[in-house]
Design a protein around this motif. Structure first.
Motif, short mmCIF file in Angstrom:
data_model
loop_
_atom_site.label_atom_id
_atom_site.label_comp_id
_atom_site.label_asym_id
_atom_site.label_seq_id
_atom_site.Cartn_x
_atom_site.Cartn_y
_atom_site.Cartn_z
N LYS A 20 -80.43 9.19 61.13
CA LYS A 20 -80.21 7.92 61.84
C LYS A 20 -79.74 8.12 63.28
O LYS A 20 -79.64 7.17 64.03
CB LYS A 20 -79.17 7.09 61.07
N CYS A 27 -82.60 0.37 58.92
CA CYS A 27 -83.07 -1.01 58.80
C CYS A 27 -83.85 -1.17 57.50
O CYS A 27 -84.11 -0.20 56.79
CB CYS A 27 -83.95 -1.38 59.99
N LYS A 28 -84.24 -2.40 57.19
CA LYS A 28 -84.95 -2.62 55.92
C LYS A 28 -86.29 -1.88 55.89
O LYS A 28 -86.71 -1.41 54.83
CB LYS A 28 -85.13 -4.10 55.63
N CYS A 79 -86.91 1.04 57.33
CA CYS A 79 -86.58 2.45 57.09
C CYS A 79 -86.27 2.68 55.62
O CYS A 79 -86.74 3.65 55.02
CB CYS A 79 -85.38 2.87 57.94
N HIS A 92 -82.90 4.02 61.78
CA HIS A 92 -81.50 3.63 61.86
C HIS A 92 -80.94 2.95 60.61
O HIS A 92 -79.82 2.49 60.62
CB HIS A 92 -81.30 2.74 63.09
#
Length: 81
Positions: A37, A10-11, A13, A8
């Motif tokens: 995502k 996020c850090k 990812c 999604h």
């Protein structure tokens, strides 16, 4: 090679995406890295935990962020196209 990051944004990812690009460069391979995502598209891969790394339609990493060196080992198992 088709490479996709599932997650999604996020850090973790983003870290998996950056390390994947680094690993590919270390292997001397070029690939466009897509980032999906959307929950429905992620679920279509059968992934239950993100981030995930998919290469040529095969889930190689799920729910973790390996080092670039480990990702290079993993990606080296995928035949070059």
């Amino acid at each position: 090679m088709d490479v996709t990051i599932l997650g999604h944004g996020c850090k973790n990812c983003d870290a998996l995406e950056a390390r994947t690009v680094e690993a590919l460069a270390g292997l001397g391979r070029t690939a466009e890295v897509a980032h999906i995502k959307d929950d429905a598209q992620i679920a279509a891969y059968g992934v239950m935990r993100t981030p995930a790394l998919v290469a040529d339609g095969r889930v190689l990493v799920e729910g973790q962020v390996p080092t670039a060196a480990r990702l290079a080992e993993i990606l080296a198992t995928v035949p070059a196209t």
